[in-house]
Design an enzyme around this catalytic site. Structure first.
Site, short mmCIF file in Angstrom:
data_model
loop_
_atom_site.label_atom_id
_atom_site.label_comp_id
_atom_site.label_asym_id
_atom_site.label_seq_id
_atom_site.Cartn_x
_atom_site.Cartn_y
_atom_site.Cartn_z
N LEU A 94 0.81 -1.13 -0.15
CA LEU A 94 0.06 0.01 0.07
C LEU A 94 1.21 1.17 0.01
O LEU A 94 1.35 1.48 0.93
CB LEU A 94 -1.06 -0.05 1.51
N VAL A 123 9.35 5.48 0.73
CA VAL A 123 9.52 4.12 1.53
C VAL A 123 9.10 2.78 0.75
O VAL A 123 9.92 1.85 0.81
CB VAL A 123 8.89 4.20 2.77
N VAL A 145 9.21 3.58 14.36
CA VAL A 145 9.76 4.41 15.56
C VAL A 145 11.17 4.28 15.11
O VAL A 145 11.92 3.15 14.86
CB VAL A 145 9.70 3.79 16.94
N LYS A 203 5.77 8.27 17.82
CA LYS A 203 6.57 7.43 18.19
C LYS A 203 6.55 7.09 19.81
O LYS A 203 6.99 5.87 20.09
CB LYS A 203 7.98 7.80 17.77
#
Length: 416
Positions: free
Chosen positions: A11, A16, A133, A206
């Site tokens: 997705l 990234v 994180v 985070k």
């Protein structure tokens, strides 16, 4: 799941997502040897199918319709599209179908993680989120190892590379915030809309996830302390440096006396503190355990390959593990009230129309019970007063009195 092939859905094929594709392709042999199966991306959801991408991807793998991903025979879905909507609905539907999920989406987890963890447990699927994180630092896996024998008292760190880059450049080059932010955007460190980073939201998401892992609970986001860097200026950074400190956007989760505390705030660190040495776009996490003591982990916190590395490691890890339910995430309200005065803080006082003298200001604070450890005073020819002080006992009432009686604006920052 096929005995010979692991079918992966993506997705998002942005920065990234493209990194995940590159990593799977470049590490294909190693992954096959490690897993005993070939890993193949068989479907990728994108917003614009015609967009030119930095990584080549076959047209038959691309779709703009989530329904095609849901109807496909994917075993694992990697979610790297970000945001909460429509991502939340997509992840829910995939979990209910029985797909394992790997996500780097810290905002989604901080806002809906309690529900998604329960849903994944109910449907017997893995929800892996190492990449959410600190990017390439495998901090969540490390913490899981420590929790077997250690009670972790606190986790703190620099969890946002964008703000750390901005603060580094402001201090080193003595450039104003707006100018450095523009540089960061041109270099790709900051988004066109930098609010999530500079206002502290990204670091808070985070920190929320870290607290859930370490303490089995977290505070609701609205109950945490959050202050960004968008109002910091060179006067504060310079005076802090003269006093022997460096300002960092410090994230912290701690539990003492039964009460959980969660915060993201510009904080003064002594120049020789390990976290004060973390510069530019790097991240660092400091863990304090009752047996192991203090440990520091540092690395690149964002970017295409560091985050992709964490995503693919998660993918490989869950393929080698039997399903076991995750500890349920919980939220608790903050215990007790915060103290009226900061125990030890950096007080920055500024006035462009001072009523009185610097001596009268310091005398007032002394009589009011503010204990000043050390201070620097700047009072230039334009009658602009700037005072930086490391002090204790400074409270809201002092801030109001300084404004009322002397025309001074006071800002307070914690000192580590």
């Amino acid at each position: 799941m096929s005995a010979s092939v692991v079918k992966v859905g993506l997705l998002g094929v942005g920065t990234v997502g493209g990194g995940v594709l590159k990593t799977i392709r470049s590490q294909q042999q190693k992954l096959s040897d490690r897993l005993g199966r070939r890993v193949e991306v068989v479907k990728a959801l994108v917003r614009n199918a015609e967009k030119q991408r930095s990584v080549p991807i076959e047209n038959n793998l691309i779709t703009t319709r989530f329904e095609e991903v849901l109807a496909s025979d994917v075993d694992i879905v990697v979610e790297v599209m970000g945001g909460v909507e429509p991502t939340y609905g997509y992840v829910r539907a995939l979990i209910e179908k029985g797909c394992h999920i790997v996500t780097a989406n810290k905002e989604l987890l901080a806002k809906h993680g309690t529900e998604l963890v329960r849903l994944a447990n109910r449907h017997g699927v893995q929800l892996a989120y190492e990449a959410s994180v600190a990017g390439g630092i495998p901090i969540l896996g490390v913490l899981r190892q420590f929790l077997r024998t250690n009670d972790i008292v606190s986790v703190s760190g620099i969890l946002n590379g964008t703000t750390n880059y901005i603060l580094t450049r402001m201090e080193q080059e003595k450039l104003p915030y707006a100018e450095v932010l523009k540089q960061a955007q041109e270099l790709g460190y900051a988004e066109a809309d930098p609010a999530s980073d500079v206002e502290g939201w990204d670091a808070l998401y985070k920190t929320y996830i870290l607290a859930q892992l370490v303490f089995g609970e977290s505070l609701p986001l609205h109950a945490a302390e959050r202050q960004g860097i968008e109002k910091l200026h060179l006067g504060q950074i310079g005076l802090a440096r003269e006093l022997g400190y460096r300002i960092k956007l410090l994230a912290k989760a701690s539990k003492a006396g039964g009460g959980l505390q969660l915060s993201v705030r510009p904080t003064l660190l002594p120049l020789d503190h390990p976290l004060a040495q973390v510069q530019d776009a790097y991240n660092a996490v400091q863990v304090s355990g009752n047996i192991v003591g203090d440990l520091l982990f540092m690395g690149k916190g964002a970017g295409e390959l560091p985050t992709a590395s964490a995503v693919v490691e998660d993918l490989a890890y869950l393929l080698t593990q039997r399903f076991t339910p995750q500890p349920v995430w919980q939220e608790s309200e903050p215990a007790g009230n915060r103290e009226a005065g900061e125990k030890r803080c950096f007080c920055y006082l500024e006035s462009k129309a001072l009523r009185g003298t610097p001596d009268q200001v310091t005398h007032f604070l002394d009589r009011a019970g503010v204990l000043v450890e050390k201070q620097r005073i700047q009072y230039d020819w334009a009658s602009v007063l700037r005072i930086g002080m490391i002090a204790s006992g400074f409270a809201e009432e002092h801030k109001k009195a300084l404004h009322r009686d002397f025309g001074i604006r006071a800002e307070v920052f914690p000192v580590l």
